[in-house]
Enzyme design. Structure first.
Site, PDB file in Angstrom:
ATOM      1  N   ASP A   1       1.209  -1.002   0.056  1.00  0.00           N
ATOM      2  CA  ASP A   1      -0.036  -0.405   0.009  1.00  0.00           C
ATOM      3  C   ASP A   1       0.598   1.078  -0.228  1.00  0.00           C
ATOM      4  O   ASP A   1       2.240   1.246  -0.303  1.00  0.00           O
ATOM      5  CB  ASP A   1      -0.825   0.135   1.320  1.00  0.00           C
ATOM      6  CG  ASP A   1      -2.004   1.158   1.818  1.00  0.00           C
ATOM      7  OD1 ASP A   1      -2.024   1.394   0.317  1.00  0.00           O
ATOM      8  OD2 ASP A   1      -1.711   1.403   2.303  1.00  0.00           O
TER       9      ASP A   1
ATOM     10  N   ASP B   1      -0.017   5.047   0.911  1.00  0.00           N
ATOM     11  CA  ASP B   1      -0.342   6.077   1.969  1.00  0.00           C
ATOM     12  C   ASP B   1      -0.125   5.904   3.197  1.00  0.00           C
ATOM     13  O   ASP B   1      -0.679   4.903   3.630  1.00  0.00           O
ATOM     14  CB  ASP B   1      -1.575   6.761   1.648  1.00  0.00           C
ATOM     15  CG  ASP B   1      -1.904   7.464   0.348  1.00  0.00           C
ATOM     16  OD1 ASP B   1      -0.589   7.332  -0.504  1.00  0.00           O
ATOM     17  OD2 ASP B   1      -2.922   7.912   0.047  1.00  0.00           O
TER      18      ASP B   1
ATOM     19  N   ASP C   1      -1.306   0.120   6.448  1.00  0.00           N
ATOM     20  CA  ASP C   1      -1.771  -0.160   7.529  1.00  0.00           C
ATOM     21  C   ASP C   1      -3.318  -0.333   7.651  1.00  0.00           C
ATOM     22  O   ASP C   1      -3.410   0.476   9.194  1.00  0.00           O
ATOM     23  CB  ASP C   1      -1.283   1.577   8.066  1.00  0.00           C
ATOM     24  CG  ASP C   1      -1.992   2.888   6.484  1.00  0.00           C
ATOM     25  OD1 ASP C   1      -2.622   3.537   6.926  1.00  0.00           O
ATOM     26  OD2 ASP C   1      -2.161   2.447   5.294  1.00  0.00           O
TER      27      ASP C   1
END
Length: 288
Positions: free
Chosen positions: A18, A20, A192
């Site tokens: 991922d 961001d 996250d």
């Protein structure tokens, strides 16, 4: 500890990241808001809102329902934007804005995976106009991103063609495994957010990075490793021997309005904005 050498007699493997708050410390799309404002794509008011949204995003992110509402909001913001102009604005400010917020720990992991013979794939809900150049900067082999329809006039029509989010990310990972010959049981994934649990489930080596509360609970229940990335650093400030390989980011799912996801977060900010916080941010942006 990652293996240093991949056994090439075995099926190929990859590491899926991922973007961001996993590879970079902020939202890739929202980080460009000031550039979009100066380029005339968004208004001063939108720029101020985006600053607040960045704060909210960093503080807690957005859950599934909020992300779905964001998707509905995408078309209104990006309709009529010239794709070439968006790409030009991103290219002009990419290194100044993104290079300083790349996590040192993530850059090291990318280097280790490449050294082990694994492909590196960035899988992001943000748009390819933002994600592709970041992926190239990082030496990623492939990029999966949201895309919107581009009209014959070179502008976004406002229709979302592909939304790289949640289960769709996992589908993209499985599709790449088929086309590239990856053995998913030996692949890695990092995120996250709890919205990326389907992607993490798709591989044999999932990692939660700076996880939100829901993902932290899930990681504890499933005994997934949890990593803390804390040191944003410019790539050129890393060890002299560190070199990102000049690999072009190949698009698996491309082209979105560069502020697509950030657009949805405008809705999120409006829902949660507090008057005092808004005034403080307005003062901070008074000199844009």
């Amino acid at each position: 500890m990652l293996r240093l050498v991949e056994n090439h007699s075995l099926p190929r493997t990859a590491a899926f990241f991922d973007l961001d708050k996993t590879v970079i410390a902020k939202s890739s799309t929202l980080t460009f808001s000031k550039s979009f404002y100066r380029g005339g794509l968004i208004s001063r008011r939108a720029a101020l809102r985006t600053a607040y949204i960045q704060f909210v995003f960093l503080a807690g992110g957005a859950d599934h329902d909020q992300m779905e509402r964001m998707r509905e909001y995408l078309s209104a913001l990006c309709r009529g934007w010239n794709v070439a102009q968006v790409k030009e604005l991103v290219a002009e400010t990419l290194h100044d804005l993104i290079d300083p917020i790349i996590y040192d720990e993530a850059a090291s992991l990318i280097e280790e995976h490449h050294a082990a013979g694994r492909d590196v794939v960035i899988v992001s809900t943000s748009g390819a106009e933002v994600v592709e150049p970041i992926g190239e900067m990082l030496g990623a082999d492939r990029v999966v991103a949201t895309r919107m329809v581009v009209g014959e006039d070179g502008c976004f029509t406002g229709e979302v063609e592909y939304y790289a989010y949640g289960p769709t990310k996992a589908e993209a990972v499985r599709d790449l495994a088929k086309s590239e010959g990856y053995d998913l049981a030996r692949c890695y994934a990092y995120s996250d957010s709890a919205t990326d649990i389907p992607m993490l489930e798709a591989v044999g080596n999932p990692y939660a990075v700076n996880p939100d509360r829901a993902l932290r609970r899930e990681a504890a229940a499933r005994e997934w490793p949890v990593l803390a990335f804390e040191k944003p650093v410019r790539l050129k400030q890393r060890l002299p021997e560190f070199r990102m390989p000049p690999r072009p980011a190949l698009v698996a799912a491309a082209a979105v309005g560069a502020a697509a996801v950030g657009a949805g977060l405008v809705w999120y900010a409006a829902r949660r904005r507090q008057a005092a916080g808004a005034h403080r941010l307005a003062d901070g942006f008074a000199r844009i």
